[in-house]
Each structure stands twice: as structure tokens, then as C-alpha cells.
Motif scaffolding. Structure first.
Motif, mmCIF file in Angstrom:
data_model
loop_
_atom_site.group_PDB
_atom_site.id
_atom_site.type_symbol
_atom_site.label_atom_id
_atom_site.label_comp_id
_atom_site.label_asym_id
_atom_site.label_seq_id
_atom_site.Cartn_x
_atom_site.Cartn_y
_atom_site.Cartn_z
ATOM 1 N N ASP A 52 43.082 51.170 46.353
ATOM 2 C CA ASP A 52 43.841 50.867 45.137
ATOM 3 C C ASP A 52 44.574 52.108 44.646
ATOM 4 O O ASP A 52 45.730 52.026 44.228
ATOM 5 C CB ASP A 52 42.912 50.357 44.033
ATOM 6 C CG ASP A 52 42.395 48.951 44.290
ATOM 7 O OD1 ASP A 52 42.958 48.244 45.149
ATOM 8 O OD2 ASP A 52 41.414 48.570 43.624
ATOM 9 N N ALA A 53 43.903 53.250 44.702
ATOM 10 C CA ALA A 53 44.522 54.494 44.251
ATOM 11 C C ALA A 53 45.775 54.802 45.072
ATOM 12 O O ALA A 53 46.815 55.178 44.518
ATOM 13 C CB ALA A 53 43.523 55.644 44.347
ATOM 14 N N GLN A 62 51.681 54.993 45.271
ATOM 15 C CA GLN A 62 52.974 54.618 45.856
ATOM 16 C C GLN A 62 53.818 53.852 44.848
ATOM 17 O O GLN A 62 55.016 54.103 44.712
ATOM 18 C CB GLN A 62 52.769 53.785 47.123
ATOM 19 C CG GLN A 62 52.193 54.552 48.288
ATOM 20 C CD GLN A 62 53.020 55.769 48.654
ATOM 21 O OE1 GLN A 62 52.624 56.906 48.394
ATOM 22 N NE2 GLN A 62 54.160 55.563 49.244
ATOM 23 N N ASP A 63 53.182 52.913 44.128
ATOM 24 C CA ASP A 63 53.913 52.151 43.114
ATOM 25 C C ASP A 63 54.431 53.064 42.006
ATOM 26 O O ASP A 63 55.506 52.826 41.449
ATOM 27 C CB ASP A 63 53.027 51.054 42.519
ATOM 28 C CG ASP A 63 52.775 49.913 43.493
ATOM 29 O OD1 ASP A 63 53.448 49.851 44.538
ATOM 30 O OD2 ASP A 63 51.878 49.079 43.200
ATOM 31 N N THR A 64 53.677 54.098 41.692
ATOM 32 C CA THR A 64 54.110 55.054 40.675
ATOM 33 C C THR A 64 55.395 55.750 41.125
ATOM 34 O O THR A 64 56.353 55.861 40.355
ATOM 35 C CB THR A 64 53.004 56.093 40.401
ATOM 36 O OG1 THR A 64 51.855 55.407 39.889
ATOM 37 C CG2 THR A 64 53.464 57.155 39.412
ATOM 38 N N TYR A 65 55.430 56.193 42.368
ATOM 39 C CA TYR A 65 56.641 56.861 42.866
ATOM 40 C C TYR A 65 57.812 55.886 42.958
ATOM 41 O O TYR A 65 58.959 56.266 42.693
ATOM 42 C CB TYR A 65 56.374 57.567 44.191
ATOM 43 C CG TYR A 65 55.684 58.888 43.984
ATOM 44 C CD1 TYR A 65 56.400 60.015 43.606
ATOM 45 C CD2 TYR A 65 54.307 59.008 44.110
ATOM 46 C CE1 TYR A 65 55.767 61.229 43.372
ATOM 47 C CE2 TYR A 65 53.663 60.220 43.877
ATOM 48 C CZ TYR A 65 54.403 61.318 43.507
ATOM 49 O OH TYR A 65 53.772 62.510 43.264
ATOM 50 N N LEU A 66 57.542 54.633 43.283
ATOM 51 C CA LEU A 66 58.620 53.634 43.270
ATOM 52 C C LEU A 66 59.176 53.469 41.859
ATOM 53 O O LEU A 66 60.384 53.386 41.668
ATOM 54 C CB LEU A 66 58.116 52.288 43.793
ATOM 55 C CG LEU A 66 57.916 52.189 45.295
ATOM 56 C CD1 LEU A 66 57.285 50.856 45.660
ATOM 57 C CD2 LEU A 66 59.244 52.360 46.024
ATOM 58 N N ASP A 110 60.158 67.027 46.423
ATOM 59 C CA ASP A 110 59.334 68.087 45.846
ATOM 60 C C ASP A 110 58.230 67.506 44.958
ATOM 61 O O ASP A 110 57.074 67.933 45.042
ATOM 62 C CB ASP A 110 60.188 69.058 45.021
ATOM 63 C CG ASP A 110 61.054 69.956 45.894
ATOM 64 O OD1 ASP A 110 60.844 69.985 47.124
ATOM 65 O OD2 ASP A 110 61.953 70.626 45.333
ATOM 66 N N LEU A 111 58.584 66.549 44.117
ATOM 67 C CA LEU A 111 57.596 65.928 43.233
ATOM 68 C C LEU A 111 56.485 65.263 44.053
ATOM 69 O O LEU A 111 55.303 65.426 43.768
ATOM 70 C CB LEU A 111 58.287 64.894 42.329
ATOM 71 C CG LEU A 111 57.425 64.244 41.257
ATOM 72 C CD1 LEU A 111 57.051 65.256 40.176
ATOM 73 C CD2 LEU A 111 58.164 63.056 40.637
ATOM 74 N N TYR A 112 56.889 64.570 45.093
ATOM 75 C CA TYR A 112 55.929 63.864 45.941
ATOM 76 C C TYR A 112 55.023 64.852 46.678
ATOM 77 O O TYR A 112 53.800 64.737 46.635
ATOM 78 C CB TYR A 112 56.679 62.974 46.937
ATOM 79 C CG TYR A 112 55.778 62.058 47.723
ATOM 80 C CD1 TYR A 112 55.451 60.809 47.237
ATOM 81 C CD2 TYR A 112 55.257 62.441 48.951
ATOM 82 C CE1 TYR A 112 54.621 59.958 47.950
ATOM 83 C CE2 TYR A 112 54.427 61.610 49.675
ATOM 84 C CZ TYR A 112 54.115 60.358 49.171
ATOM 85 O OH TYR A 112 53.285 59.522 49.875
ATOM 86 N N VAL A 113 55.615 65.827 47.331
ATOM 87 C CA VAL A 113 54.842 66.790 48.133
ATOM 88 C C VAL A 113 53.873 67.577 47.252
ATOM 89 O O VAL A 113 52.719 67.788 47.623
ATOM 90 C CB VAL A 113 55.797 67.737 48.902
ATOM 91 C CG1 VAL A 113 55.055 68.925 49.486
ATOM 92 C CG2 VAL A 113 56.524 66.967 49.994
ATOM 93 N N GLN A 114 54.344 67.991 46.091
ATOM 94 C CA GLN A 114 53.518 68.842 45.231
ATOM 95 C C GLN A 114 52.433 68.080 44.466
ATOM 96 O O GLN A 114 51.407 68.671 44.114
ATOM 97 C CB GLN A 114 54.403 69.587 44.239
ATOM 98 C CG GLN A 114 55.308 70.603 44.895
ATOM 99 C CD GLN A 114 56.272 71.232 43.899
ATOM 100 O OE1 GLN A 114 56.107 71.128 42.692
ATOM 101 N NE2 GLN A 114 57.307 71.887 44.429
ATOM 102 N N HIS A 115 52.626 66.774 44.226
ATOM 103 C CA HIS A 115 51.720 66.096 43.294
ATOM 104 C C HIS A 115 51.112 64.789 43.815
ATOM 105 O O HIS A 115 50.254 64.221 43.132
ATOM 106 C CB HIS A 115 52.435 65.826 41.969
ATOM 107 C CG HIS A 115 52.948 67.072 41.324
ATOM 108 N ND1 HIS A 115 52.117 67.998 40.731
ATOM 109 C CD2 HIS A 115 54.212 67.568 41.223
ATOM 110 C CE1 HIS A 115 52.837 69.000 40.269
ATOM 111 N NE2 HIS A 115 54.113 68.764 40.557
ATOM 112 N N HIS A 116 51.524 64.312 44.961
ATOM 113 C CA HIS A 116 51.011 63.026 45.438
ATOM 114 C C HIS A 116 49.499 63.044 45.632
ATOM 115 O O HIS A 116 48.793 62.125 45.199
ATOM 116 C CB HIS A 116 51.720 62.592 46.721
ATOM 117 C CG HIS A 116 51.215 61.285 47.230
ATOM 118 N ND1 HIS A 116 50.263 61.193 48.220
ATOM 119 C CD2 HIS A 116 51.498 60.014 46.861
ATOM 120 C CE1 HIS A 116 49.994 59.919 48.441
ATOM 121 N NE2 HIS A 116 50.730 59.186 47.629
#
Length: 166
Positions: free
Chosen positions: A31-32, A37-41, A9-15
Motif C-alpha cells: 500500500d505504501a 506512486q499516486d502521490t507523485y502522480l 530530483d524530487l523523486y530520487v531524493q525523497h521517494h
């Protein structure tokens, strides 16, 4: 809500938002995307209770800023190390494998020391790298000798037990 569902949910709503936010700040889409991706990791590694986050964008912004700052600090460490190597005589220069090992060790040391309060880190580095006596450190920092001894004890505990008793 389970971790996989909350993360999804966090990924889908805010990525997309996070990637756009990073792109505006960094000026480069590639870079963004990497930093998003590194942020979600980092979120996964943190084991934060995702379902309890009230302000997901503020949370992701904080994590992303740390990811970018760590990347920049790592790049600066690498630059300084390579600059130091450039001043070495050719026969003394380490092999590419040794360079990689030393750089990895430097980054690990940096990560451990980053977990220390600034005064503790400063005292530790002055003592360990500059060989400065505790009395001189106390004078330079404007603190008591017993404070420097406490800083050093804390730093040493932290270096031996990075996640624990510092």
C-alpha cells in the motif's frame, strides 16, 4: 530547472523516505508503494512549481495525506453503495457494468462536492437529497435564508463549473 528535471530530483531524493513514511503509517509495504506512486502522480497533475518548493518532505506529506484520505473516502463510498445494493431485491439489482458506472459517477460527484466549503455542501445536500426547504435549512444551520440561497447558488455554480466560478 525544467519540470522533468525538478520532478526527477524530487523523486530520487525523497521517494524512499516517502514510501517509508507511508509504510509506518499504513503498516503495509505494498500500500505504501502504491500511495507513494499516486502521490507523485498527483504532484505531476498539480503543475506545482517544483523548483520553488522549500520543504519538499512537508509538501510530499501533505499530498500523500490527501491521496490516502481520498482513497479511504472512495472505499467508504463504495462500501455504502454495495451495502445499499445488498438490500435491493435481486430482480432490481443493477448489472456489474451498471454498478461500475454508478460507482464512478458517485466518486465524481464526491470529488466535485469535496471542493465546496462544509456549510455550502451541507445546505446543498439537504436541499437536493432530503428535499429540505431553504427556510428549514437556514433554521437548522443557524443562518439567514439569504445565506442559504447564496450557498445554493455557489454549490450549483460549482457543480456546473467545478474548476471555476464557485
Amino acid at each position: 530547472m525544467s519540470l522533468p528535471h525538478a520532478l526527477t530530483d524530487l523523486y530520487v531524493q525523497h521517494h524512499s523516505w516517502l514510501r517509508g513514511w507511508l509504510q509506518r503509517r499504513l503498516g503495509h509495504a505494498g500500500d505504501a508503494a502504491d500511495f507513494a506512486q499516486d502521490t507523485y502522480l498527483r504532484v505531476i497533475e498539480s503543475r506545482t512549481a517544483l523548483a520553488e518548493i522549500r520543504e519538499p518532505r512537508a509538501f510530499l506529506t501533505t499530498v500523500a495525506k490527501r491521496v490516502v484520505a481520498n482513497h479511504l473516502r472512495h472505499r467508504e463510498i463504495e462500501r455504502a453503495y454495495l451495502e445499499t445494493l445488498a438490500h435491493m431485491p435481486e430482480p432490481l439489482a443493477p448489472s456489474p457494468e451498471d454498478r461500475a458506472i454508478v460507482l464512478e459517477a458517485l466518486l465524481e460527484i464526491d470529488a466535485i462536492l469535496d471542493g465546496l466549503p462544509p456549510k455550502v455542501r451541507t445546505a446543498f445536500l439537504w436541499a437536493q437529497l432530503d428535499g429540505m426547504p431553504y427556510a428549514e435549512i437556514a433554521e437548522r444551520m443557524g443562518v439567514s435564508l439569504s445565506s442559504v440561497k447564496q450557498y445554493m447558488a455557489r454549490a450549483i455554480r460549482h457543480c456546473y463549473f467545478p474548476g471555476g466560478a464557485a
